[in-house]
Scaffold this active site. Structure first.
Site, short mmCIF file in Angstrom:
data_model
loop_
_atom_site.label_atom_id
_atom_site.label_comp_id
_atom_site.label_asym_id
_atom_site.label_seq_id
_atom_site.Cartn_x
_atom_site.Cartn_y
_atom_site.Cartn_z
N LYS A 16 8.73 -4.14 8.23
CA LYS A 16 7.65 -4.71 7.42
C LYS A 16 7.25 -6.04 8.04
CE LYS A 16 6.65 -5.90 2.56
NZ LYS A 16 7.16 -5.91 1.17
N SER A 53 4.46 -3.61 -2.30
CA SER A 53 3.71 -4.16 -1.19
C SER A 53 4.12 -3.56 0.15
CB SER A 53 3.94 -5.68 -1.13
OG SER A 53 5.33 -5.94 -0.94
N SER A 106 8.67 -3.48 -4.70
CA SER A 106 7.95 -3.10 -3.48
C SER A 106 8.68 -2.19 -2.51
CB SER A 106 7.48 -4.35 -2.73
OG SER A 106 6.41 -4.93 -3.42
N1 GLN Z 1 3.95 -5.77 -7.58
C1 GLN Z 1 4.80 -6.91 -7.66
C2 GLN Z 1 4.04 -8.17 -7.34
O1 GLN Z 1 2.91 -8.04 -7.00
C3 GLN Z 1 5.99 -6.76 -6.76
C4 GLN Z 1 5.71 -7.02 -5.34
C5 GLN Z 1 6.95 -6.98 -4.49
O2 GLN Z 1 7.98 -6.44 -4.87
N2 GLN Z 1 6.87 -7.62 -3.34
O3 GLN Z 1 4.52 -9.23 -7.43
#
Ligand code: GLN
Length: 483
Positions: A76, A151, A175
């Site tokens: 990532k 994400s 995510s």
């Molecule tokens: N959807 C959550 C956020 O936007 C989690 C994102 C993540 O785990 N990086 O904060």
């Protein structure tokens, strides 16, 4: 060749059926051919990959072995990679080449992995759809009109499309698990402190945790083995021995107590997903597990608490991107304040700016007690709920998400609608617990995930349950058409 799992690749390399270099070339060609349909990569690192593959083949020829020696993966794009762009999905870091490797990257490289590239992601890991990336949205290989989740949507789409067997990802509020659910993968968020955060660009430091995304629990065990462990460079890393995760896969589920929280089935859950969750419960019962209804009474407060704490930490973490030290700098600043304002205004996208404003507001004098402090108290209540539940059960099971992957653009005008989709995943981050999502069926041709949660450092138990489930079901073997 591209259908092989990490475990199959390890056996093939050990049996000299093919070399890492051959496999790497096949996968790089496949990425070049198919990724334009998905946009799952921000950067490809062909030269690095071929060099690492040759080095891995040489190590094997010298008698070395290891499940990750010669295994192709991707990172990532928030894991720092020395000399390679590390963008975090943001215009702010579009020109940033990290001066060092993240601990996770260095550990995996030492184990012999081959880095094919850096995967697309929501900007600064903020999002659940992978639509906020400066490099454009990622498409779901199961239906390219739908989001892959976020994400870590790039890692998920690439693995689901068989462009590579596994990838690293991070999970601040879901995510790893949510994109796993949306693309028919297995993804594991480890216990907070299990995997080093050093060199992982911070979103919300008390919630962020790196982990593996792969097709099977067996492969998650292999990749997690290479990622986990104490790191003196990360002050929240925990000095606990790392167990042999692959050895934990084969335990019997006889007598395993599985808790199913009644709150999970309230309004908001797609009834077709509820049915698939019940089917997975039945499948585990057949393997000897005992099911018990439990309660997590404070779960309803978790989303508002998370969406105060995560932006508060983000507003502090992202203050370092000021146009001076690294990253984007605006043209012709009039003075220092103008430099800060325009570099940040032009370098950050809308969702990142929204979170910085919410976070700075929640932390400001006069509002701190009303928002941030209250959110921290809720965080403790959420954790207490889990501690009480784990006195009665060994594993908690439920849906990973309330709905399957939505259409691209469907939630763009309503950020809160997207936040609500995190209802089942964020509690584990607030409590620091490990969680895993595994494939459990389909709704309208889109994959559905079931989430398992375990007590601290019981990653092996999660992998064990998921592996036994996968030995007795075939959801995880389904492949998206065209890939
Ligand atoms: N959807 C959550 C956020 O936007 C989690 C994102 C993540 O785990 N990086 O904060």
């Amino acid at each position: 060749m591209h259908h092989m799992t990490l475990a199959e690749i390890a056996r093939g390399l050990a049996d000299k059926k093919f070399s890492s270099e051959e496999l790497t070339k096949v996968l790089l060609a496949r990425i070049a051919q198919l990724d334009p349909q998905l946009n799952s990569f921000i950067s490809l690192t062909e030269e690095l990959a071929l060099g690492q593959a040759k080095a891995a083949d040489a190590r094997r020829a010298n008698g070395e072995s290891g499940a990750l020696l010669g295994a192709p993966i991707a990172h990532k794009d928030l894991f720092c990679t020395q000399g390679i762009r590390t963008s975090c999905g943001s215009k702010m870091l579009d020109n940033f080449k990290a001066p060092y490797d993240a601990t996770v990257v260095a550990k995996l490289a030492a184990a012999g992995t081959v880095t094919l590239g850096k995967t697309n992601m929501d900007e600064f890991a903020m999002g659940s759809a992978n639509e906020s990336s400066y490099y454009g949205a990622v498409k779901n290989p199961w239906n390219r009109e739908h989001v892959p989740g976020g994400s870590s949507g790039g890692s998920a789409a690439a693995v689901a499309a068989r462009l590579l067997p596994a990838a690293t990802a991070t999970d601040t509020g879901g995510s790893i698990r949510q994109p796993a659910a949306f693309t028919n993968l297995t993804g594991l968020k480890p216990t907070y402190g299990r995997v080093s955060r050093w060199g992982m660009i911070a979103y919300a430091s008390s919630l962020d945790q790196g982990g593996p995304l792969a097709r099977t629990a067996e492969d998650c065990a292999i990749l997690l083995q290479g990622m986990a462990g104490f790191d003196p460079n990360d002050s929240t890393s925990i000095d606990e021995p790392v167990p042999d995760y692959s050895a934990s896969l084969n335990g019997s589920l006889q007598g395993l107590r599985i808790g199913v929280p009644k709150e999970y089935f309230s309004a908001g859950l797609d009834p077709r997903i509820a049915e698939l969750v019940h089917n997975s419960v039945k499948a585990l019962e057949k393997l000897g597990a005992v099911i018990k209804e439990i309660s997590l009474p404070n779960m309803q407060h978790a989303i508002p608490a998370y969406y105060v704490i995560a932006p508060a930490e983000a507003s502090s973490n992202l203050s370092r991107f000021d146009g001076v030290r690294f990253g984007y700098r605006c043209e012709n600043p009039e003075n220092l304040i103008d430099l800060y304002k325009r570099s940040r205004g032009e370098g950050f996208g809308a969702e990142v700016q929204r979170r910085i404003m919410v976070g700075a507001y929640a932390l400001s004098a006069g509002y701190y007690d009303a928002y941030y402090l209250k959110a921290q108290k809720i965080r403790r209540l959420v954790k207490n709920d889990f501690m009480a539940a784990f006195n009665e059960v060994d594993i908690i099971l439920g849906p990973t998400t309330p709905n399957p992957a939505w259409k691209l653009g469907a939630k763009n005008s309503d950020p809160v609608a997207e936040y609500l989709e995190d209802v089942y995943t964020i509690t584990a981050n607030l409590a620091g617990l490990p969680g895993l999502s595994m494939p459990a069926g389909f709704v309208d041709g889109l994959p559905v995930g079931v989430q398992l949660l375990a007590p601290y450092f019981q990653e092996g138990r999660l992998l064990n349950v998921a592996h036994q489930y996968q030995l007795n079901t075939d959801w995880h073997t389904r492949t998206p058409t065209g890939f």
